[in-house]
Design an enzyme around this catalytic site. Structure first.
Site, mmCIF file in Angstrom:
data_model
loop_
_atom_site.group_PDB
_atom_site.id
_atom_site.type_symbol
_atom_site.label_atom_id
_atom_site.label_comp_id
_atom_site.label_asym_id
_atom_site.label_seq_id
_atom_site.Cartn_x
_atom_site.Cartn_y
_atom_site.Cartn_z
ATOM 1 N N ARG A 1 12.077 -1.125 10.195
ATOM 2 C CA ARG A 1 11.056 -0.812 11.188
ATOM 3 C C ARG A 1 11.133 -1.764 12.371
ATOM 4 N NH1 ARG A 1 5.380 0.072 8.058
ATOM 5 N NH2 ARG A 1 4.691 -0.923 9.990
ATOM 6 N N ARG B 1 0.441 -8.667 13.624
ATOM 7 C CA ARG B 1 -0.175 -7.642 12.752
ATOM 8 C C ARG B 1 -1.146 -8.298 11.771
ATOM 9 N NH1 ARG B 1 5.122 -4.943 10.611
ATOM 10 N NH2 ARG B 1 3.778 -3.664 9.308
ATOM 11 N N LYS C 1 0.828 -1.213 0.000
ATOM 12 C CA LYS C 1 0.000 0.000 0.000
ATOM 13 C C LYS C 1 0.862 1.264 0.000
ATOM 14 C CE LYS C 1 -1.990 -0.674 3.994
ATOM 15 N NZ LYS C 1 -1.375 -1.922 4.475
ATOM 16 N N ARG D 1 12.387 -6.037 4.330
ATOM 17 C CA ARG D 1 12.386 -4.673 3.783
ATOM 18 C C ARG D 1 13.163 -3.675 4.632
ATOM 19 N NH1 ARG D 1 5.958 -2.947 4.408
ATOM 20 N NH2 ARG D 1 6.003 -2.729 6.669
ATOM 21 N N ARG E 1 -8.822 1.361 10.008
ATOM 22 C CA ARG E 1 -8.402 -0.007 10.299
ATOM 23 C C ARG E 1 -9.434 -0.749 11.135
ATOM 24 N NH1 ARG E 1 -2.514 0.726 9.645
ATOM 25 N NH2 ARG E 1 -1.412 -1.213 9.955
HETATM 26 P P1 AMP Z 1 1.506 0.669 9.296
HETATM 27 O O1 AMP Z 1 2.704 1.520 8.999
HETATM 28 O O2 AMP Z 1 0.262 1.138 8.586
HETATM 29 O O3 AMP Z 1 1.774 -0.805 9.095
HETATM 30 O O4 AMP Z 1 1.186 0.864 10.858
HETATM 31 C C1 AMP Z 1 2.121 0.478 11.853
HETATM 32 C C2 AMP Z 1 1.415 0.336 13.206
HETATM 33 O O5 AMP Z 1 0.865 1.601 13.601
HETATM 34 C C3 AMP Z 1 0.225 -0.622 13.230
HETATM 35 O O6 AMP Z 1 0.622 -1.980 13.415
HETATM 36 C C4 AMP Z 1 -0.570 -0.076 14.411
HETATM 37 O O7 AMP Z 1 0.007 -0.443 15.654
HETATM 38 C C5 AMP Z 1 -0.392 1.436 14.249
HETATM 39 N N1 AMP Z 1 -1.452 2.013 13.377
HETATM 40 C C6 AMP Z 1 -1.290 2.569 12.133
HETATM 41 N N2 AMP Z 1 -2.453 2.997 11.631
HETATM 42 C C7 AMP Z 1 -3.394 2.706 12.576
HETATM 43 C C8 AMP Z 1 -4.809 2.871 12.637
HETATM 44 N N3 AMP Z 1 -5.503 3.414 11.609
HETATM 45 N N4 AMP Z 1 -5.450 2.461 13.759
HETATM 46 C C9 AMP Z 1 -4.771 1.919 14.803
HETATM 47 N N5 AMP Z 1 -3.450 1.705 14.800
HETATM 48 C C10 AMP Z 1 -2.751 2.095 13.697
#
Ligand code: AMP
Length: 217
Positions: free
Chosen positions: A163, A174, A15, A129, A90
């Site tokens: 990360r 996740r 994404k 990554r 989410r």
């Molecule tokens: P991402 O970079 O989108 O994979 O997000 C990394 C982490 O941030 C996720 O595993 C969640 O812990 C938190 N996170 C990101 N976006 C959200 C969201 N919309 N709602 C809740 N937690 C989020």
């Protein structure tokens, strides 16, 4: 035409990469809640301190915090022509809050695009990554190594980041979180006639072409 889009899909599904490409081509900003949270963690803000442990456990930060963050962000002038939501919403309550927020501004979503990738491909994709610390270019241990080892192809940077949540254990958590809490959004948007599906288990450029076909000019 305004472009108000949601890119949905599992962690590591591509994404972020595709959102950046849409941002470049269509001039609408990528709004990544994950990036915003990582910036808050790096800055050591109250929000960052609250989010850090939750993110490292592969769980979700509270709906209330996230919705407040997005509500503020989409009032920025750069969102006037649209935005690409990456990693938000989410949960169903987040989606409902977004609907309300947009409605209060007289705005509507144009499309919700699901980038589909089977689970078994995701662990390999995520754990390999890394990104250039200077320009953010993304790389992968197996699929996209820098041409010269240790040097970024784009900016010549020599420092790379991984990360904290891109390890096997957190990725499994996740994925469970995605299936339990985020996948129910797909029927939610399908019912609204907004959902489009793209096969994300292909070459990045082919996926971009599919997305462009959906978005038009
Ligand atoms: P991402 O970079 O989108 O994979 O997000 C990394 C982490 O941030 C996720 O595993 C969640 O812990 C938190 N996170 C990101 N976006 C959200 C969201 N919309 N709602 C809740 N937690 C989020």
């Amino acid at each position: 035409m305004a472009k108000r889009l949601i890119l949905m899909g599992p962690p590591g599904g591509g994404k972020g990469t595709q959102a950046k490409r849409i941002q470049e081509r269509h001039g609408v900003p990528q709004l990544s809640t994950g990036d915003m949270l990582r910036a808050a963690v790096a800055a050591g803000s109250d929000l960052g301190r609250e989010a850090k442990a939750v993110m490292e456990a592969g769980k979700l930060v509270s709906d209330q915090l996230i919705v407040a963050m997005i509500a503020e962000r989409i009032t920025n002038a750069d969102c006037a022509k649209g935005f690409i939501l990456d990693g938000f919403p989410r949960t169903v309550p987040q989606a409902e809050a977004l609907d309300k927020l947009l409605k209060s501004k007289g705005l509507k979503l144009d499309a919700v695009i699901e980038v589909q990738v089977p689970d078994e491909r995701l662990i390999e994709r995520i754990t390999g990554r890394f990104t250039c610390a200077k320009c953010g270019e993304g790389y992968h241990d197996l699929f996209k190594k820098p041409k010269k080892a240790g040097v970024c192809d784009v900016c010549g940077g020599t420092v790379f980041n991984r990360r904290a949540d891109d390890n096997v254990e957190t990725v499994k958590s996740r994925l469970t979180t995605y299936h339990d809490q985020t996948a129910p959004l797909l029927p939610y948007y399908e019912r609204q006639g907004l959902l489009r599906v793209v096969d994300g288990d292909r070459d990045m450029d082919v996926i971009t072409a599919d997305l462009e076909a959906i978005l038009g000019t």
